[in-house]
Design an enzyme around this catalytic site. Structure first.
Site, PDB file in Angstrom:
ATOM      1  N   HIS A  29      16.294 -64.078   4.123  1.00  0.00           N
ATOM      2  CA  HIS A  29      15.399 -63.275   5.073  1.00  0.00           C
ATOM      3  C   HIS A  29      14.354 -64.297   5.174  1.00  0.00           C
ATOM      4  O   HIS A  29      13.869 -65.161   4.593  1.00  0.00           O
ATOM      5  CB  HIS A  29      15.171 -61.924   4.556  1.00  0.00           C
ATOM      6  CG  HIS A  29      14.443 -61.763   3.168  1.00  0.00           C
ATOM      7  ND1 HIS A  29      13.236 -62.338   2.926  1.00  0.00           N
ATOM      8  CD2 HIS A  29      15.003 -61.299   2.084  1.00  0.00           C
ATOM      9  CE1 HIS A  29      12.873 -62.024   1.585  1.00  0.00           C
ATOM     10  NE2 HIS A  29      14.022 -61.268   1.293  1.00  0.00           N
TER      11      HIS A  29
ATOM     12  N   HIS B  20      12.293 -65.777   2.104  1.00  0.00           N
ATOM     13  CA  HIS B  20      12.584 -67.118   1.640  1.00  0.00           C
ATOM     14  C   HIS B  20      12.233 -68.310   2.352  1.00  0.00           C
ATOM     15  O   HIS B  20      11.923 -69.416   1.915  1.00  0.00           O
ATOM     16  CB  HIS B  20      14.352 -67.082   1.928  1.00  0.00           C
ATOM     17  CG  HIS B  20      14.967 -66.026   0.774  1.00  0.00           C
ATOM     18  ND1 HIS B  20      15.706 -65.116   1.340  1.00  0.00           N
ATOM     19  CD2 HIS B  20      15.142 -65.975  -0.617  1.00  0.00           C
ATOM     20  CE1 HIS B  20      16.139 -64.242   0.383  1.00  0.00           C
ATOM     21  NE2 HIS B  20      15.811 -64.963  -0.786  1.00  0.00           N
TER      22      HIS B  20
ATOM     23  N   CYS C 223      17.654 -54.182 -16.129  1.00  0.00           N
ATOM     24  CA  CYS C 223      17.452 -54.113 -14.834  1.00  0.00           C
ATOM     25  C   CYS C 223      18.319 -55.433 -14.331  1.00  0.00           C
ATOM     26  O   CYS C 223      18.000 -56.560 -14.242  1.00  0.00           O
ATOM     27  CB  CYS C 223      16.312 -54.387 -14.109  1.00  0.00           C
ATOM     28  SG  CYS C 223      16.133 -54.279 -12.354  1.00  0.00           S
TER      29      CYS C 223
ATOM     30  N   CYS D 117      16.518 -57.440 -11.595  1.00  0.00           N
ATOM     31  CA  CYS D 117      15.730 -58.630 -12.150  1.00  0.00           C
ATOM     32  C   CYS D 117      16.529 -59.647 -12.888  1.00  0.00           C
ATOM     33  O   CYS D 117      16.221 -60.627 -13.317  1.00  0.00           O
ATOM     34  CB  CYS D 117      14.775 -57.763 -12.863  1.00  0.00           C
ATOM     35  SG  CYS D 117      13.543 -56.975 -11.768  1.00  0.00           S
TER      36      CYS D 117
ATOM     37  N   CYS E  45      12.100 -49.845 -13.394  1.00  0.00           N
ATOM     38  CA  CYS E  45      11.640 -51.097 -12.824  1.00  0.00           C
ATOM     39  C   CYS E  45      10.718 -51.347 -11.985  1.00  0.00           C
ATOM     40  O   CYS E  45      10.611 -50.717 -11.014  1.00  0.00           O
ATOM     41  CB  CYS E  45      12.971 -51.745 -12.253  1.00  0.00           C
ATOM     42  SG  CYS E  45      12.537 -53.649 -11.789  1.00  0.00           S
TER      43      CYS E  45
ATOM     44  N   HIS F 109      12.067 -53.070  -8.897  1.00  0.00           N
ATOM     45  CA  HIS F 109      13.229 -52.568  -7.920  1.00  0.00           C
ATOM     46  C   HIS F 109      13.139 -50.984  -7.908  1.00  0.00           C
ATOM     47  O   HIS F 109      13.767 -50.269  -6.994  1.00  0.00           O
ATOM     48  CB  HIS F 109      14.496 -52.848  -8.259  1.00  0.00           C
ATOM     49  CG  HIS F 109      14.599 -54.210  -8.428  1.00  0.00           C
ATOM     50  ND1 HIS F 109      14.545 -55.007  -9.273  1.00  0.00           N
ATOM     51  CD2 HIS F 109      15.160 -55.022  -7.193  1.00  0.00           C
ATOM     52  CE1 HIS F 109      14.922 -56.322  -8.969  1.00  0.00           C
ATOM     53  NE2 HIS F 109      15.098 -56.197  -7.650  1.00  0.00           N
TER      54      HIS F 109
ATOM     55  N   LYS G  67       8.090 -53.464   1.861  1.00  0.00           N
ATOM     56  CA  LYS G  67       8.591 -54.557   1.029  1.00  0.00           C
ATOM     57  C   LYS G  67      10.079 -55.006   1.671  1.00  0.00           C
ATOM     58  O   LYS G  67      10.694 -54.162   2.041  1.00  0.00           O
ATOM     59  CB  LYS G  67       8.888 -53.942  -0.543  1.00  0.00           C
ATOM     60  CG  LYS G  67       9.398 -55.259  -1.264  1.00  0.00           C
ATOM     61  CD  LYS G  67       9.511 -54.564  -2.650  1.00  0.00           C
ATOM     62  CE  LYS G  67      10.141 -55.483  -3.612  1.00  0.00           C
ATOM     63  NZ  LYS G  67      10.290 -54.985  -4.998  1.00  0.00           N
TER      64      LYS G  67
ATOM     65  N   LYS H 119      16.520 -57.565  -0.511  1.00  0.00           N
ATOM     66  CA  LYS H 119      17.834 -57.650  -0.027  1.00  0.00           C
ATOM     67  C   LYS H 119      18.848 -56.475  -0.258  1.00  0.00           C
ATOM     68  O   LYS H 119      18.541 -55.944  -1.239  1.00  0.00           O
ATOM     69  CB  LYS H 119      18.315 -59.072  -0.746  1.00  0.00           C
ATOM     70  CG  LYS H 119      17.648 -60.259  -0.025  1.00  0.00           C
ATOM     71  CD  LYS H 119      18.267 -61.576  -0.778  1.00  0.00           C
ATOM     72  CE  LYS H 119      17.890 -61.592  -2.480  1.00  0.00           C
ATOM     73  NZ  LYS H 119      18.525 -62.740  -2.894  1.00  0.00           N
TER      74      LYS H 119
END
Ligand SMILES: [Zn+2]
Length: 521
Positions: free
Chosen positions: A18, A21, A125, A128, A142, A145, A303, A306
């Site tokens: 996305h 990146h 997690c 992560c 987390c 997330h 945010k 993915k």
């Protein structure tokens, strides 16, 4: 010739790339191009992190075999090199690259004095790929997330991180390992001062679905994906090849006297600024010289995540198909527009919000109306008043405002270079952009159309000087913008370079306008 080795982090390939990146890749590419332009020897490396448990879970959810799933997404990441006009020298895939596994095994063995097995219960997690303490969680979830971690009880190999607090602190506080921006350096120092607990560096092979690199001498365990992935920065250079000698590229780019610069997002700071340097110290290797940490992009205020990570994040489909995919954006709006938004709008500190409207507005305002218009005007005037032949000059008279334009051309390169040394891409582009503003002001102030007239305002010598100076400003822009807008500056260069007949090419727009024409609607 200074050797400069520039890396990005390796994204997980549990989904397609996305726009977030693209930010890190484009930043790294600008640095690589800038350093090459200064005469440095540069190696720019990126790749994909294939050996993640997340990939295994995402493949399962998609009902596709892990190998096929990982390959498909890794291909999409590799294709960004073309989409974003990146000058990548090396692309490493941790599950496929023959250099990687033997390098990780050698790295592991080199750390063996600091590795020990221990039974461990912790909150994990998967998003992560890390354990959390209760204190680090937010309402039991987390912080990245917002999912509840899984309680895991297992025997793992641990790395004696606690031994490295003092040498890490020394390297970072003296600037031998430079961390930018300063706020991130302070964050790392606070982390070190808070006490470094040993961390687990393996997972039971069973829980990892057999995916990953077996621990040397303990095939029931696979190397923790972070230990594995971090090693890419040296395995791609041939660490672990030729025994102690470690391959020629390693000796040149890692063990030599040059720069070793990592670019990364704030979410993986601890891995790169604490774990990784400690692993290097444990295995007797030099540290990176620089770590640049960027913040995150949001999209439409939310945010970007993915799929599969479990976070309540934006559904990329909500903005229209492919709206957050760099390849789709570049196909629709052009590589220049995508690069320009990332470099020109994302601040050095703080998150930035991406929308297609902002990308289009920035490109139309600055690329089409600013730079494109300037080049087009200058080339058109040289055709109109001088039959396309570049007037001689400078050295002749200077028109009002010419001094300011000349000063801005002289200073832009140094100012942009200083900004890039601080990893401030927005400031660097602003420094170069002052030339566009000055040049457009200079056109309006010097009024070439009056100088070209036969009336009392006519002055052919001054007109020559004005046109020559404007063309020179375009050439400076071309040179200084090349690291940021490689495709566009190639088109500008073609416009301002005389052909075999000694005349400039017929003016043609360097950029197309992206927004629908308001007059027509
Ligand atoms: Zn997480």
């Amino acid at each position: 010739m200074t050797a400069t080795y520039i890396t990005t982090t390796l994204p997980y390939v549990n989904a397609r790339p996305h726009i977030g990146h693209a930010l890190e890749l484009v930043q790294a590419d600008v640095l690589a191009r800038y350093h090459r332009g200064r005469g440095d020897a540069v190696r720019f490396q990126t790749g994909t992190d294939d050996n993640s448990l997340k990939n295994v879970l995402a493949a399962g959810a998609a009902g596709v075999g892990v190998r096929e799933f990982v390959d498909r997404n890794a291909d999409a990441f590799q294709a960004l090199g073309g989409t974003l006009s990146l000058t990548v020298d090396d692309f490493i895939r941790t599950s496929r690259d023959p250099r990687h596994r033997p390098g990780v095994e050698a790295f592991w063995r080199a750390c063996s004095a600091d590795l020990y097995p221990q039974r461990y219960t912790g909150l994990y997690c998967t998003g992560c790929e890390q354990f959390y303490t209760q204190a680090e969680l937010r309402d039991g979830r987390c912080p990245e997330h917002e999912t509840e971690p899984e309680l895991v009880n297992e025997e793992n190999w641990f790395f004696r991180l606690s031994r490295y607090a003092a040498p890490l602190r020394e390297a970072i506080s003296t600037g031998r390992l430079r961390i930018e921006p300063a706020g991130r350096r302070n964050e790392v120092l606070a982390l070190i001062d808070g006490g470094l607990a040993d961390f687990s560096v393996s997972r039971p092979a069973m829980r990892a679905g057999g995916w990953g690199i077996p621990v040397p001498g303990d095939p029931d365990q696979v190397v923790y994906v972070w230990f594995d992935a971090l090693c890419n920065y040296v395995t791609a250079l041939g660490y672990g090849q030729d025994g102690e000698a470690h391959g020629e590229a390693y000796r040149r780019w890692w063990a030599g006297p040059g720069n070793r610069v990592h670019l990364l997002g704030k979410g993986v700071l601890r891995f790169h600024a604490v774990y990784w340097p400690a692993m290097l110290l444990a295995s007797g290797q030099p540290l990176p010289t620089g770590i640049f940490v960027h913040d995150y992009l949001t999209a439409g205020g939310r945010k970007i995540s993915k799929s599969g990570a479990g976070a309540p994040a934006l559904d990329p489909g909500a903005l229209g198909p492919g709206a957050l995919e760099p390849a789709a954006l570049a196909a629709e709006y052009g590589t220049d527009a995508v690069r320009w938004w990332l470099l020109r709008e994302v601040p050095r500190v703080g998150d930035a919000d991406f929308t297609v409207e902002r990308l289009v507005a920035r490109a139309d305002d600055e690329l089409a109306n600013g730079l494109g218009n300037l080049v087009n005007r200058v080339v058109a005037m040289i055709h109109r008043y001088r039959d396309g032949r570049v007037p001689s000059g400078p050295g002749g008279p200077v028109a009002p405002g010419g001094e300011r334009l000349a000063a801005s051309c002289r200073q832009a390169g140094d100012a942009a270079g200083d900004a890039l040394e601080k990893f401030d891409f927005r400031q660097a582009t602003a420094a170069v952009w002052s030339i566009v503003d000055e040049a457009n002001r200079f056109v309006n102030g010097s009024r070439p159309w009056e100088l070209a007239g036969t009336g009392p305002g006519g002055d052919p010598r001054l007109l020559d000087a004005v046109l020559a100076q404007l063309l020179d400003a375009c050439a400076v822009l071309c040179r200084e913008l090349a690291p940021f807008l490689p495709d566009a500056t190639a088109r500008v260069a073609a416009q301002i370079t005389p052909g075999g007949d000694g005349r400039l090419p017929v003016p043609r727009p360097v950029f197309r306008r992206l927004a629908p024409n308001r007059d027509e609607s």
